[in-house]
Design an enzyme around this catalytic site. Structure first.
Site, PDB file in Angstrom:
ATOM      1  N   SER A  45       0.828  -1.213   0.000  1.00 40.60           N
ATOM      2  CA  SER A  45       0.000   0.000   0.000  1.00 40.60           C
ATOM      3  C   SER A  45       0.859   1.260   0.000  1.00 40.60           C
ATOM      4  O   SER A  45       0.325   2.369   0.102  1.00 40.60           O
ATOM      5  CB  SER A  45      -0.937   0.014   1.215  1.00 40.60           C
ATOM      6  OG  SER A  45      -0.199   0.163   2.407  1.00 40.60           O
ATOM      7  N   THR A 175      -1.367   2.508   3.471  1.00 41.31           N
ATOM      8  CA  THR A 175      -0.775   3.828   3.671  1.00 41.31           C
ATOM      9  C   THR A 175       0.094   3.786   4.930  1.00 41.31           C
ATOM     10  O   THR A 175      -0.199   3.049   5.868  1.00 41.31           O
ATOM     11  CB  THR A 175      -1.857   4.922   3.813  1.00 41.31           C
ATOM     12  OG1 THR A 175      -2.719   4.867   2.695  1.00 41.31           O
ATOM     13  CG2 THR A 175      -1.264   6.307   3.936  1.00 41.31           C
ATOM     14  N   THR A 193       1.651   6.747   0.297  1.00 40.54           N
ATOM     15  CA  THR A 193       0.734   5.679  -0.115  1.00 40.54           C
ATOM     16  C   THR A 193       0.822   5.427  -1.608  1.00 40.54           C
ATOM     17  O   THR A 193       1.232   6.302  -2.378  1.00 40.54           O
ATOM     18  CB  THR A 193      -0.724   6.071   0.232  1.00 40.54           C
ATOM     19  OG1 THR A 193      -1.575   4.942   0.071  1.00 40.54           O
ATOM     20  CG2 THR A 193      -1.241   7.190  -0.654  1.00 40.54           C
ATOM     21  N   ARG A 203      -6.585   9.209  -9.818  1.00 42.37           N
ATOM     22  CA  ARG A 203      -7.246   9.351  -8.506  1.00 42.37           C
ATOM     23  C   ARG A 203      -6.194   9.750  -7.457  1.00 42.37           C
ATOM     24  O   ARG A 203      -5.136   9.149  -7.348  1.00 42.37           O
ATOM     25  CB  ARG A 203      -7.913   8.036  -8.121  1.00 42.37           C
ATOM     26  CG  ARG A 203      -8.580   8.054  -6.730  1.00 42.37           C
ATOM     27  CD  ARG A 203      -7.647   7.568  -5.644  1.00 42.37           C
ATOM     28  NE  ARG A 203      -8.314   7.520  -4.342  1.00 42.37           N
ATOM     29  CZ  ARG A 203      -7.688   7.266  -3.199  1.00 42.37           C
ATOM     30  NH1 ARG A 203      -6.393   7.020  -3.187  1.00 42.37           N
ATOM     31  NH2 ARG A 203      -8.344   7.254  -2.062  1.00 42.37           N
ATOM     32  N   GLY A 205      -5.691  10.513  -3.298  1.00 42.44           N
ATOM     33  CA  GLY A 205      -6.313  10.323  -1.994  1.00 42.44           C
ATOM     34  C   GLY A 205      -6.012  11.463  -1.035  1.00 42.44           C
ATOM     35  O   GLY A 205      -5.639  12.566  -1.440  1.00 42.44           O
ATOM     36  N   ASP A 206      -6.167  11.169   0.253  1.00 40.67           N
ATOM     37  CA  ASP A 206      -5.969  12.201   1.276  1.00 40.67           C
ATOM     38  C   ASP A 206      -4.500  12.401   1.648  1.00 40.67           C
ATOM     39  O   ASP A 206      -4.132  13.437   2.207  1.00 40.67           O
ATOM     40  CB  ASP A 206      -6.749  11.832   2.548  1.00 40.67           C
ATOM     41  CG  ASP A 206      -6.313  10.469   3.118  1.00 40.67           C
ATOM     42  OD1 ASP A 206      -5.990   9.555   2.323  1.00 40.67           O
ATOM     43  OD2 ASP A 206      -6.310  10.324   4.349  1.00 40.67           O
ATOM     44  N   THR A 226      -5.009   6.953   7.711  1.00 40.01           N
ATOM     45  CA  THR A 226      -5.009   5.888   6.712  1.00 40.01           C
ATOM     46  C   THR A 226      -6.466   5.483   6.498  1.00 40.01           C
ATOM     47  O   THR A 226      -7.329   5.805   7.311  1.00 40.01           O
ATOM     48  CB  THR A 226      -4.206   4.657   7.175  1.00 40.01           C
ATOM     49  OG1 THR A 226      -4.796   4.151   8.370  1.00 40.01           O
ATOM     50  CG2 THR A 226      -2.761   5.000   7.448  1.00 40.01           C
ATOM     51  N   GLY A 227      -6.714   4.749   5.432  1.00 40.37           N
ATOM     52  CA  GLY A 227      -8.077   4.318   5.157  1.00 40.37           C
ATOM     53  C   GLY A 227      -8.594   4.962   3.893  1.00 40.37           C
ATOM     54  O   GLY A 227      -7.824   5.314   2.996  1.00 40.37           O
ATOM     55  N   GLY A 229      -9.344   7.497   1.707  1.00 37.24           N
ATOM     56  CA  GLY A 229      -8.918   8.887   1.655  1.00 37.24           C
ATOM     57  C   GLY A 229      -9.998   9.855   1.229  1.00 37.24           C
ATOM     58  O   GLY A 229     -10.002  11.020   1.660  1.00 37.24           O
TER      59      GLY A 229
HETATM   60  N1  GLY Z   1      -5.561   6.917   2.612  1.00 36.92           N
HETATM   61  C1  GLY Z   1      -4.884   6.655   1.417  1.00 36.92           C
HETATM   62  C2  GLY Z   1      -5.692   6.798   0.216  1.00 36.92           C
HETATM   63  O1  GLY Z   1      -6.916   6.805   0.284  1.00 36.92           O
HETATM   64  O2  GLY Z   1      -5.117   6.905  -0.850  1.00 36.92           O
END
Ligand code: GLY
Length: 325
Positions: A45, A175, A193, A203, A205-206, A226-227, A229
């Protein structure tokens, strides 16, 4: 001196702490710890050998924040460079007025600063997992065409339906987070990540979004996520937690409130979320929407890291019109 990290940071936390003990800054410790995770081929990840996007390309996101000044650097959609966190640090430290570089611009920047570039970012085993992952959800024909390059995938090839099918929510978790307090009491936080497995190309993420997946402010504390995003972007999770600290909440209250904000989100796509956080006094906490999740921490007097169970805040998941377990 203190370092907290997501559990997959175990491979890097000792060296990160050594850096602090040798007089390194919190930024140094965070970068050193995350680089070791980015180079770990067993970690799918983050960094090298992460799960690729739907086209089989690895696109990396990372960010770093300096709690002294709120200076930040981030990269998104970086291809071909394993140490996304180091490129993010350079975005912050070079004399440029930007915070976040993405895609071809991030790669151009990485090339200019002579960041370490690797010819191959995926092992054959992970390419096979990618192929099987798509086959398992019925994208077999598409995969066969992709493998044979007949017809070539072009910019016009429709991917939307396959992305919805192929994205596996079980693989959303991942992540790496590192947050450090150094000998001067300065705080830094970093996140890296490879994002979702089989994500739509482009795409983000956060993790590279300051305020969503990462935030540090010496005056109050820091948070990293993490999770899923998309949820942290929508709720501004990392910044929210630090703002709750600023408004006078305890660390535990601030972390719980940031998780409750995530639980309150509407919409059709809600998955798992996790965060770690610390305050300027060195108190730390982990939260998760999944029971039994852990994070790790290490202080200067500890020989190795210790695991802590994260507090649970249940967030009922849903995927389209289907509930997630
Ligand atoms: N938390 C990492 C992502 O969603 O890319």
């Amino acid at each position: 001196m203190l370092i907290i990290a997501s559990s997959n940071g175990a491979i890097g936390i000792d060296q990160a702490m050594d850096a602090l003990k040798n007089g390194g800054s919190a930024l140094d410790a965070v970068e050193i710890g995350i680089r070791l995770v980015e180079a770990n081929p067993e970690e799918h990840s983050v960094g090298y050998n992460g799960y690729p996007n739907i086209l089989g390309e690895l696109e990396l996101d990372a960010s770093l924040m300096d709690g002294r000044t709120l200076d930040s650097g981030a990269v998104a959609l970086l291809r071909g460079y394993p140490y996304a966190i180091s490129v993010a640090r350079q975005v912050m430290e070079r004399d440029i007025p930007h915070v976040l570089l993405a895609g071809e611009g991030a790669e151009r920047f990485a090339r200019e600063i002579k960041a370490e570039q690797w010819e191959s970012m995926l092992t054959p085993e992970i390419v096979e997992v990618w192929r099987e992952g798509l086959e398992a959800v019925g994208a077999t024909q598409w995969v066969a065409r992709q493998s044979d390059k007949i017809p070539e995938i072009t910019d016009q090839t429709p991917l939307l339906d396959w992305v919805k099918l192929a994205t596996d929510p079980e693989r959303v978790h991942g992540t790496v987070n590192f947050i450090a307090i150094d000998g001067n009491g300065d705080i830094a936080s970093g996140v890296s990540t490879s994002g979702w497995a089989w994500k739509y190309p482009g795409r983000i993420g956060d993790s590279p979004i300051i305020g969503a997946g990462n935030y540090a402010d010496n005056r109050y504390g820091a948070c990293a996520c993490t999770g899923m995003g998309e949820m942290a972007i929508r709720a501004g999770t990392a910044r929210s937690l630090v703002l709750y600290l600023k408004m006078g909440m305890s660390l535990g209250e601030a972390a719980r409130q940031a998780m409750m904000d995530l639980r309150d989100l509407g919409g059709d796509y809600i998955g798992g979320m996790n965060l770690i956080a610390l305050d300027r006094n060195g108190e730390h906490v982990g939260m998760s929407s999944r029971a039994g999740a852990i994070y790790i921490y290490q202080t200067a007097s500890m020989k190795s890291y210790q695991e802590c169970e994260r507090d649970l805040v249940k967030i009922p998941g849903r995927w389209g019109n289907r509930p997630l377990d």
